[in-house]
Design a protein around this motif. Structure first.
Motif, PDB file in Angstrom:
ATOM      1  N   PRO A  88      70.919  24.509  13.025  1.00 44.93           N
ATOM      2  CA  PRO A  88      71.629  23.403  12.372  1.00 44.93           C
ATOM      3  C   PRO A  88      71.611  23.515  10.842  1.00 44.93           C
ATOM      4  CG  PRO A  88      70.342  22.575  14.201  1.00 44.93           C
ATOM      5  CD  PRO A  88      69.984  24.030  14.055  1.00 44.93           C
ATOM      6  N   GLU A  89      70.563  24.062  10.279  1.00 49.40           N
ATOM      7  CA  GLU A  89      70.491  24.196   8.819  1.00 49.40           C
ATOM      8  C   GLU A  89      71.426  25.266   8.272  1.00 49.40           C
ATOM      9  OE1 GLU A  89      67.955  24.161  10.990  1.00 49.40           O
ATOM     10  OE2 GLU A  89      66.363  25.570  10.395  1.00 49.40           O
ATOM     11  N   ASP A  90      72.085  26.018   9.149  1.00 50.83           N
ATOM     12  CA  ASP A  90      73.119  26.954   8.702  1.00 50.83           C
ATOM     13  C   ASP A  90      74.445  26.247   8.453  1.00 50.83           C
ATOM     14  OD1 ASP A  90      71.831  29.384  11.019  1.00 50.83           O
ATOM     15  OD2 ASP A  90      71.492  29.291   8.846  1.00 50.83           O
ATOM     16  N   THR A  91      74.518  24.980   8.810  1.00 50.08           N
ATOM     17  CA  THR A  91      75.738  24.210   8.561  1.00 50.08           C
ATOM     18  C   THR A  91      76.036  24.182   7.066  1.00 50.08           C
ATOM     19  OG1 THR A  91      75.441  22.818  10.516  1.00 50.08           O
ATOM     20  CG2 THR A  91      76.772  21.920   8.713  1.00 50.08           C
ATOM     21  N   THR A 117      79.800  24.437  11.235  1.00 54.18           N
ATOM     22  CA  THR A 117      78.954  23.327  11.659  1.00 54.18           C
ATOM     23  C   THR A 117      78.195  23.749  12.899  1.00 54.18           C
ATOM     24  OG1 THR A 117      80.545  21.723  10.787  1.00 54.18           O
ATOM     25  CG2 THR A 117      78.891  20.909  12.330  1.00 54.18           C
ATOM     26  N   VAL A 118      76.886  23.649  12.835  1.00 55.87           N
ATOM     27  CA  VAL A 118      76.037  24.053  13.952  1.00 55.87           C
ATOM     28  C   VAL A 118      75.433  22.799  14.574  1.00 55.87           C
ATOM     29  CG1 VAL A 118      74.103  25.481  14.695  1.00 55.87           C
ATOM     30  CG2 VAL A 118      75.519  26.203  12.756  1.00 55.87           C
ATOM     31  N   SER A 119      75.717  22.588  15.831  1.00 56.72           N
ATOM     32  CA  SER A 119      75.210  21.413  16.527  1.00 56.72           C
ATOM     33  C   SER A 119      73.919  21.761  17.266  1.00 56.72           C
ATOM     34  CB  SER A 119      76.251  20.903  17.513  1.00 56.72           C
ATOM     35  OG  SER A 119      76.503  21.878  18.505  1.00 56.72           O
ATOM     36  N   SER A 120      73.027  20.794  17.290  1.00 56.80           N
ATOM     37  CA  SER A 120      71.726  21.030  17.935  1.00 56.80           C
ATOM     38  C   SER A 120      71.777  20.681  19.416  1.00 56.80           C
ATOM     39  CB  SER A 120      70.653  20.203  17.235  1.00 56.80           C
ATOM     40  OG  SER A 120      70.997  18.840  17.269  1.00 56.80           O
TER      41      SER A 120
END
Length: 120
Positions: A88-91, A117-120
């Motif tokens: 998620p922190e790569d968003t 956007t990276v979803s957890s």
């Protein structure tokens, strides 16, 4: 001057992989180092890594080593960023850039960016 256009961003689940592309054009593109940066709201732009004009040298800061891979295809004037094991922190908005060397301070031309956007 080099013109740059990123593509390939979107919504991805954590743990997945993503490849961003950046199409480059301009008289000096094949003599230019190409790099990737990313930025989230309220934070400074972060250097992800870069590749030399002939693809022989790649440079990543310590914080980006391992999950990020940059490559280029000079026949297509395209540079790629592969990100594995997304978190998620790569968003962020990911930007492609062109410069004279792979040093982060040497980049002068920028694309418009593509949202990841990276979803957890």
């Amino acid at each position: 001057q080099v013109q740059l256009h990123e593509s390939g961003g979107g919504l991805v689940q954590a743990g997945g992989s993503l490849t961003l592309s950046c199409a480059a054009s301009g008289r000096t593109v094949r003599m230019s180092a190409l790099g990737w940066f990313r930025q989230t709201p309220g934070k400074e732009r972060e250097f992800v890594g870069a590749i030399s004009w002939n693809g022989a040298v790649t440079y990543y800061p310590e914080t980006m080593k391992g999950r990020f891979t940059i490559s280029r295809d000079n026949a297509k004037n395209t540079v790629y960023l592969r990100v594995n094991s997304l978190k998620p922190e790569d968003t962020a908005v990911y930007y492609c850039a062109a410069g004279s060397t792979t040093r982060p301070d040497d980049f002068r031309s920028w694309g418009q960016g593509t949202q990841v956007t990276v979803s957890s």
